[in-house]
Design a protein around this motif. Structure first.
Motif, PDB file in Angstrom:
ATOM      1  N   TRP A 111       0.859  -1.177   0.000  1.00 39.62           N
ATOM      2  CA  TRP A 111       0.000   0.000   0.000  1.00 39.62           C
ATOM      3  C   TRP A 111       0.899   1.232   0.000  1.00 39.62           C
ATOM      4  N   SER A 112       0.405   2.316  -0.528  1.00 35.17           N
ATOM      5  CA  SER A 112       1.217   3.524  -0.607  1.00 35.17           C
ATOM      6  C   SER A 112       0.321   4.755  -0.647  1.00 35.17           C
ATOM      7  N   LEU A 113       0.941   5.884  -0.451  1.00 37.59           N
ATOM      8  CA  LEU A 113       0.234   7.166  -0.368  1.00 37.59           C
ATOM      9  C   LEU A 113       1.133   8.245  -0.944  1.00 37.59           C
ATOM     10  N   VAL A 114       0.563   9.123  -1.747  1.00 37.23           N
ATOM     11  CA  VAL A 114       1.297  10.315  -2.180  1.00 37.23           C
ATOM     12  C   VAL A 114       0.948  11.439  -1.217  1.00 37.23           C
ATOM     13  N   GLY A 115       1.973  11.969  -0.552  1.00 37.51           N
ATOM     14  CA  GLY A 115       1.782  13.070   0.377  1.00 37.51           C
ATOM     15  C   GLY A 115       2.205  14.387  -0.257  1.00 37.51           C
ATOM     16  N   TYR A 116       1.436  15.433  -0.012  1.00 42.24           N
ATOM     17  CA  TYR A 116       1.696  16.739  -0.624  1.00 42.24           C
ATOM     18  C   TYR A 116       2.218  17.716   0.428  1.00 42.24           C
ATOM     19  N   PRO A 117       3.293  18.452   0.107  1.00 44.98           N
ATOM     20  CA  PRO A 117       3.780  19.462   1.053  1.00 44.98           C
ATOM     21  C   PRO A 117       2.633  20.353   1.507  1.00 44.98           C
ATOM     22  N   ILE A 118       2.493  20.505   2.791  1.00 47.98           N
ATOM     23  CA  ILE A 118       1.346  21.228   3.342  1.00 47.98           C
ATOM     24  C   ILE A 118       1.234  22.629   2.766  1.00 47.98           C
ATOM     25  N   LEU A 119       2.360  23.266   2.514  1.00 53.08           N
ATOM     26  CA  LEU A 119       2.332  24.638   1.995  1.00 53.08           C
ATOM     27  C   LEU A 119       1.714  24.713   0.596  1.00 53.08           C
ATOM     28  N   ASP A 120       1.729  23.583  -0.128  1.00 54.54           N
ATOM     29  CA  ASP A 120       1.149  23.557  -1.467  1.00 54.54           C
ATOM     30  C   ASP A 120      -0.354  23.288  -1.444  1.00 54.54           C
ATOM     31  N   THR A 121      -0.914  23.070  -0.262  1.00 55.56           N
ATOM     32  CA  THR A 121      -2.342  22.736  -0.176  1.00 55.56           C
ATOM     33  C   THR A 121      -3.156  23.799   0.548  1.00 55.56           C
ATOM     34  N   LEU A 122      -2.503  24.916   0.919  1.00 56.12           N
ATOM     35  CA  LEU A 122      -3.214  25.983   1.631  1.00 56.12           C
ATOM     36  C   LEU A 122      -4.072  26.796   0.673  1.00 56.12           C
ATOM     37  N   SER A 123      -5.002  27.552   1.220  1.00 53.32           N
ATOM     38  CA  SER A 123      -5.906  28.357   0.409  1.00 53.32           C
ATOM     39  C   SER A 123      -5.760  29.829   0.756  1.00 53.32           C
ATOM     40  N   GLU A 124      -5.871  30.652  -0.268  1.00 53.35           N
ATOM     41  CA  GLU A 124      -5.851  32.097  -0.054  1.00 53.35           C
ATOM     42  C   GLU A 124      -7.181  32.596   0.510  1.00 53.35           C
ATOM     43  N   HIS A 125      -8.171  31.726   0.511  1.00 52.89           N
ATOM     44  CA  HIS A 125      -9.521  32.139   0.913  1.00 52.89           C
ATOM     45  C   HIS A 125      -9.824  31.846   2.372  1.00 52.89           C
ATOM     46  N   GLY A 126      -8.871  31.265   3.103  1.00 54.15           N
ATOM     47  CA  GLY A 126      -9.109  30.992   4.511  1.00 54.15           C
ATOM     48  C   GLY A 126      -8.499  29.675   4.955  1.00 54.15           C
ATOM     49  N   GLY A 127      -8.843  29.242   6.158  1.00 58.46           N
ATOM     50  CA  GLY A 127      -8.294  28.024   6.724  1.00 58.46           C
ATOM     51  C   GLY A 127      -8.747  26.779   5.984  1.00 58.46           C
ATOM     52  N   VAL A 128      -7.919  25.737   6.050  1.00 60.14           N
ATOM     53  CA  VAL A 128      -8.238  24.476   5.386  1.00 60.14           C
ATOM     54  C   VAL A 128      -8.131  23.329   6.397  1.00 60.14           C
ATOM     55  N   ASN A 129      -8.812  22.243   6.107  1.00 54.47           N
ATOM     56  CA  ASN A 129      -8.741  21.029   6.925  1.00 54.47           C
ATOM     57  C   ASN A 129      -7.869  20.013   6.199  1.00 54.47           C
ATOM     58  N   ARG A 130      -6.872  19.483   6.880  1.00 53.79           N
ATOM     59  CA  ARG A 130      -5.941  18.566   6.246  1.00 53.79           C
ATOM     60  C   ARG A 130      -5.557  17.441   7.201  1.00 53.79           C
ATOM     61  N   GLY A 131      -5.243  16.294   6.617  1.00 53.29           N
ATOM     62  CA  GLY A 131      -4.675  15.195   7.376  1.00 53.29           C
ATOM     63  C   GLY A 131      -3.167  15.268   7.271  1.00 53.29           C
ATOM     64  N   ILE A 132      -2.483  15.499   8.389  1.00 49.79           N
ATOM     65  CA  ILE A 132      -1.026  15.651   8.403  1.00 49.79           C
ATOM     66  C   ILE A 132      -0.381  14.292   8.676  1.00 49.79           C
ATOM     67  N   CYS A 133       0.537  13.892   7.803  1.00 53.03           N
ATOM     68  CA  CYS A 133       1.153  12.574   7.893  1.00 53.03           C
ATOM     69  C   CYS A 133       2.327  12.566   8.875  1.00 53.03           C
ATOM     70  N   GLN A 134       2.359  11.543   9.702  1.00 53.80           N
ATOM     71  CA  GLN A 134       3.535  11.239  10.513  1.00 53.80           C
ATOM     72  C   GLN A 134       4.236  10.069   9.842  1.00 53.80           C
ATOM     73  N   VAL A 135       5.509  10.261   9.500  1.00 45.63           N
ATOM     74  CA  VAL A 135       6.244   9.284   8.708  1.00 45.63           C
ATOM     75  C   VAL A 135       7.505   8.873   9.461  1.00 45.63           C
ATOM     76  N   ASP A 136       7.834   7.570   9.455  1.00 44.99           N
ATOM     77  CA  ASP A 136       9.039   7.125  10.149  1.00 44.99           C
ATOM     78  C   ASP A 136      10.255   7.206   9.234  1.00 44.99           C
ATOM     79  N   GLU A 137      11.399   6.755   9.740  1.00 47.40           N
ATOM     80  CA  GLU A 137      12.653   6.881   8.987  1.00 47.40           C
ATOM     81  C   GLU A 137      12.680   6.000   7.735  1.00 47.40           C
ATOM     82  N   ASN A 138      11.781   5.022   7.656  1.00 48.26           N
ATOM     83  CA  ASN A 138      11.694   4.153   6.478  1.00 48.26           C
ATOM     84  C   ASN A 138      10.645   4.626   5.477  1.00 48.26           C
ATOM     85  N   LYS A 139      10.143   5.829   5.684  1.00 49.39           N
ATOM     86  CA  LYS A 139       9.120   6.431   4.827  1.00 49.39           C
ATOM     87  C   LYS A 139       7.795   5.676   4.901  1.00 49.39           C
TER      88      LYS A 139
END
Length: 309
Positions: A153-181
């Motif tokens: 299984w795998s997931l593409v994670g997006y840098p949080i700064l690339d997912t923000l909105s100029e129109h206000g706050g956003v709801n996001r799931g923030i990934c916690q990743v270990d040293e093995n990705k």
């Protein structure tokens, strides 16, 4: 494109009602491209080796999908329509469907695709644009030939700064990743904004907490194999059994993936996105996304996805 011939399926979750958007945003065409966002995603996925497509839809948009979208899809793509029906639940819980109005959630939506998925697959949502390289990242990971590989299984994670909105706050799931990705946890934060030059959001206790600007956000683009359906089926029965108010709650895909990580040590590899994510919740955001997508697809790259016409 992958050199392997193993079948890859793209599953698109497109059964949402679009309540906040004010209609079926899955069918909103991008002016200048004359395609929906999910068609642009399909074009990108085909170039990465996708050969099969499953569209999970609600019955209300089936005719429009068949008449307007399917004829524009790439030639040679094997396409199946899966209907997410709120009555499609285990027999012991049929009484809950009587009171249910909205769909059961993304976990149930993906379960609706089970009859049409064999082998490795990628799942996305219809109204998000993930960038061309995201599909190649997942295809390479899913088809990788590794000894004793149990990270299917795998997931593409997006840098949080690339997912923000100029129109206000956003709801996001923030990934916690270990040293093995490998994904450890996805923590949901609400109203993520910059305040006093610091990035923060409301955590699960509704307390504003600092968020690292290096964080990756989960935007619902996963790679998986057929074993995920076993987890989803078991989890759905548990969900229906546990919640007396299940007619209001939703059965979410990320929650079940997290449960597999926590209880069965399932490995989920996190891949860092190379391109920005684009998405919309409200109709007012459509104009800005239209401009960005026209820039991305300028030069006629959408035309390289030949239609079935």
């Amino acid at each position: 494109m992958s050199t392997k011939q193993e079948k890859l399926t793209l599953v698109i979750l497109a059964a949402g009602l679009g309540t906040r958007f004010g209609g079926s945003k899955q069918l909103a065409e991008i002016v200048g491209l004359d395609r929906t966002i999910m068609e642009l995603s399909i074009c990108d996925a085909v170039k990465a080796g996708i050969t099969h497509l499953v569209l999970v839809i609600n019955e209300n948009i089936k005719t429009e999908i068949e008449q307007d979208v399917l004829p524009r899809l790439p030639t040679g793509l094997n396409v199946k329509l899966a209907i997410q029906d709120r009555n499609n639940i285990p027999l012991d819980f049929k009484h809950l469907a009587v009171e249910r109005i909205k769909p059961w959630g993304t976990g149930h939506a993906l379960l609706s695709a089970k009859p049409y998925v064999s082998g490795k697959a990628i799942v996305i949502t219809a109204d998000d644009y993930y960038g061309k390289s995201a599909y190649q990242l997942l295809a390479n990971e899913l088809l990788a030939d590794r000894p004793n590989n149990n990270s299917q299984w795998s997931l593409v994670g997006y840098p949080i700064l690339d997912t923000l909105s100029e129109h206000g706050g956003v709801n996001r799931g923030i990934c916690q990743v270990d040293e093995n990705k490998h994904l450890q946890q996805v923590n949901e934060f609400l109203e993520i904004t910059y305040q006093e030059n610091k990035l923060s959001g409301l955590n699960h206790t509704q307390v504003r907490e600092a968020i690292s600007t290096e964080s990756l956000a989960s935007m619902t683009i996963w790679g998986f194999d057929e074993t995920l359906f076993d987890y989803l089926e078991r989890g759905f029965v548990e969900f229906l059994s546990k919640y007396d108010s299940a007619v209001q709650k939703e059965y979410y895909l990320p929650n079940q993936i997290q449960k597999a990580i926590d209880t069965e040590q399932k490995k989920v590899t996190v891949l860092r996105a190379n391109e920005s994510w684009l998405g919309m919740t409200y109709r007012s955001e459509l104009s800005d996304i239209t401009k960005k997508l026209n820039q991305i697809f300028k030069g006629g790259s959408i035309d390289s996805c030949q239609s079935n016409k």
